[in-house]
Scaffold this motif. Structure first.
Motif, PDB file in Angstrom:
ATOM      1  N   ASP A 118     -34.776 -42.790  17.622  1.00  0.00           N
ATOM      2  CA  ASP A 118     -35.527 -44.026  17.094  1.00  0.00           C
ATOM      3  C   ASP A 118     -35.000 -44.915  16.417  1.00  0.00           C
ATOM      4  OD1 ASP A 118     -35.797 -44.133  20.592  1.00  0.00           O
ATOM      5  OD2 ASP A 118     -38.055 -43.003  19.588  1.00  0.00           O
ATOM      6  N   GLN A 119     -33.974 -44.408  15.683  1.00  0.00           N
ATOM      7  CA  GLN A 119     -33.913 -44.374  13.792  1.00  0.00           C
ATOM      8  C   GLN A 119     -32.454 -45.240  13.773  1.00  0.00           C
ATOM      9  OE1 GLN A 119     -35.945 -45.744  10.791  1.00  0.00           O
ATOM     10  NE2 GLN A 119     -37.465 -45.006  12.334  1.00  0.00           N
ATOM     11  N   PRO A 120     -32.292 -46.130  13.385  1.00  0.00           N
ATOM     12  CA  PRO A 120     -29.968 -46.557  12.949  1.00  0.00           C
ATOM     13  C   PRO A 120     -30.123 -45.852  12.410  1.00  0.00           C
ATOM     14  CG  PRO A 120     -32.326 -48.115  11.782  1.00  0.00           C
ATOM     15  CD  PRO A 120     -33.178 -47.229  12.843  1.00  0.00           C
ATOM     16  N   HIS A 121     -28.584 -45.266  12.934  1.00  0.00           N
ATOM     17  CA  HIS A 121     -28.077 -44.777  11.728  1.00  0.00           C
ATOM     18  C   HIS A 121     -26.428 -45.367  11.700  1.00  0.00           C
ATOM     19  CE1 HIS A 121     -26.770 -40.858   9.692  1.00  0.00           C
ATOM     20  NE2 HIS A 121     -25.806 -41.068   9.916  1.00  0.00           N
ATOM     21  N   ILE A 122     -25.942 -45.146  10.436  1.00  0.00           N
ATOM     22  CA  ILE A 122     -24.533 -46.088  10.173  1.00  0.00           C
ATOM     23  C   ILE A 122     -23.558 -45.363   9.826  1.00  0.00           C
ATOM     24  CG2 ILE A 122     -23.924 -48.078   8.729  1.00  0.00           C
ATOM     25  CD1 ILE A 122     -25.330 -48.981  11.071  1.00  0.00           C
ATOM     26  N   SER A 123     -22.123 -45.748   9.845  1.00  0.00           N
ATOM     27  CA  SER A 123     -21.125 -44.316   9.368  1.00  0.00           C
ATOM     28  C   SER A 123     -19.763 -45.783   9.151  1.00  0.00           C
ATOM     29  CB  SER A 123     -20.993 -44.038  10.519  1.00  0.00           C
ATOM     30  OG  SER A 123     -21.726 -43.078  11.172  1.00  0.00           O
ATOM     31  N   VAL A 124     -19.620 -45.364   7.809  1.00  0.00           N
ATOM     32  CA  VAL A 124     -18.858 -45.926   7.506  1.00  0.00           C
ATOM     33  C   VAL A 124     -17.672 -45.137   7.117  1.00  0.00           C
ATOM     34  CG1 VAL A 124     -17.642 -47.739   5.505  1.00  0.00           C
ATOM     35  CG2 VAL A 124     -20.142 -47.394   5.768  1.00  0.00           C
ATOM     36  N   HIS A 125     -16.149 -45.697   7.700  1.00  0.00           N
ATOM     37  CA  HIS A 125     -15.158 -44.905   7.421  1.00  0.00           C
ATOM     38  C   HIS A 125     -14.188 -46.012   7.114  1.00  0.00           C
ATOM     39  CE1 HIS A 125     -11.073 -43.661   9.085  1.00  0.00           C
ATOM     40  NE2 HIS A 125     -11.392 -42.047   8.980  1.00  0.00           N
ATOM     41  N   THR A 126     -13.019 -45.512   6.553  1.00  0.00           N
ATOM     42  CA  THR A 126     -11.998 -46.331   4.846  1.00  0.00           C
ATOM     43  C   THR A 126     -10.487 -45.477   5.454  1.00  0.00           C
ATOM     44  OG1 THR A 126     -13.823 -47.389   4.104  1.00  0.00           O
ATOM     45  CG2 THR A 126     -11.573 -46.690   3.219  1.00  0.00           C
TER      46      THR A 126
END
Length: 410
Positions: free
Chosen positions: A293-301
């Motif tokens: 129930d917690q947001p999790h962000i993934s950044v791909h470059t």
């Protein structure tokens, strides 16, 4: 006969209704405003500075009277104050013999003090209501100077100073990546977006403000006073809360996927910034998931680039050396992205658009988070960063010039 009469009446009515000159504006009656600066006076009023084009001087260069008369600048400055922008603009009409025309106003400069204390929301409302004002105009924040000082500055290469600012932002965004060219429309969208912060490029006057307004400043090969792109302004709910420079600024532009080109310097064999890596293609994507129930962000470059310079002898014909260079570039880019995220979380301002990503992918969950997104959830957000970097070319030579020099000395 009746039909002919009705037809004739219809033709006459259409002729009256479709007249094409009812809203004509003669060019000789217009004062074309190329840039507007907005500051706040000590008594709390709005002070506008208008940069008006002198058409004859722009077309034919700076002109003077016969026999070596005084030169005339390509722009003229008018200023006025009022309790709101409309009043200030109308008060300015008492100082100029032509009607102020804002349809060609491509630049709006907001003073740092105004942006910090009051914010830009009220200004945006006024600009957006005016049918003549373009919402595609570029917005910048005056950094360490007033908006009036920026608008009054004469520039040596671009005759119209507003064009100097616009072109500088365009080219530095394309070549370096520590600034972004932001329109009024883009600022409006980011302010209206739930839980979203705003980034606007800063511009500053380097040198004496009084000297910047004089034609003498343009007669020198190295002008004493110049305009320069300076940092990225961070706005929270329309108010200036921080300035970003260097790594945090470029890292922010990376994550926003607005990097068009830049240079990454890496260390090699104990020498600092020994190899220059020039990016040619890059793409950044951001995704969101919910974990417990917690947001999790993934950044791909993903980045592709060329070797631009080597200050140490390096055998880049060796695949292992190329792999090591790529690893160093990945590490450097990842460090900048991490620095940008940490700075945004410290400011409690989601300028990176993570909230929008969560809203798009998990709209129902985000409804519960959006009221406290910036102050509670965003600062403690978990972010995974993945960077791919590849060396595609090495310029016009493979072997380092320094390697050949070293071999010849043996």
């Amino acid at each position: 006969m009746k039909r002919k009469g009705l037809f004739l009446l219809l033709i006459m009515t259409i002729t009256m209704l479709l007249t094409s000159c009812w809203s004509k504006k003669e060019l000789t009656d217009l004062a074309i405003v190329s840039a507007m600066g907005v500051d706040k006076t000590k008594d709390g009023r709005y002070h506008i500075t208008l940069q008006i084009i002198n058409p004859g001087n722009v077309a034919g260069g700076m002109q003077g009277g016969g026999g070596g008369g005084t030169q005339s600048p390509p722009i003229t400055i008018y200023s006025a104050s009022g309790d709101n922008l409309v009043e200030a603009s109308r008060r300015a009409s008492g100082r100029i013999s032509r009607r102020l025309y804002y349809a060609h106003t491509n630049l709006v400069v907001v003073g740092e003090k105004l942006a910090k204390e009051e914010g830009i929301n009220t200004l945006i409302d006024a600009f957006d209501r005016d049918p003549e004002f373009r919402n595609t105009s570029t917005l910048v924040i005056a950094n360490r100077s007033s908006a009036a000082d920026l608008v009054k500055t004469l520039t040596p290469v671009d005759k119209i100073p507003a064009n100097k600012v616009l072109k500088t932002l365009e080219f530095t965004e394309r070549k370096w990546g520590e600034n972004v060219k932001t329109s009024l429309q883009e600022v409006m969208k980011s302010i209206e977006s739930p839980g979203r912060g705003t980034v606007v490029s800063g511009f500053r006057l380097v040198g004496n403000p009084q000297q910047a307004q004089k034609l003498d400043n343009l007669q020198e090969s190295a002008p004493e006073a110049t305009l320069r792109a300076s940092g990225i302004a961070v706005l929270k709910q329309g108010k200036l809360v921080d300035w970003l420079y260097k790594e945090p600024a470029r890292g922010t532009v990376w994550i926003l996927d607005k990097i068009q080109g830049t240079d990454i310097n890496i260390d090699w064999e104990g020498k600092k910034e020994a190899i220059a890596y020039q990016t040619i293609r890059q793409k950044t994507s951001v995704s969101a998931q919910m974990k417990n129930d917690q947001p999790h962000i993934s950044v791909h470059t993903r980045v592709e680039g060329d070797i631009g310079d080597m200050e140490v002898p390096v055998d880049i014909t060796n695949p292992k050396v190329i792999t090591k260079i790529e690893q160093s570039v990945r590490k450097e880019i990842k460090k900048e992205l991490k620095t940008a995220i940490e700075r945004a979380q410290k400011n409690k301002t989601d300028i990176l658009g993570f909230g929008e990503v969560v809203h798009r992918t998990r709209p129902n969950q985000f409804k519960k988070l959006k009221t406290e997104w910036n102050d509670v959830y965003f600062p403690k957000l978990d972010v995974d960063i993945t960077v791919e970097a590849y060396v595609r070319r090495a310029g016009l030579r493979n072997k380092s010039f320094l390697s050949g020099v070293k071999e010849n000395q043996k």
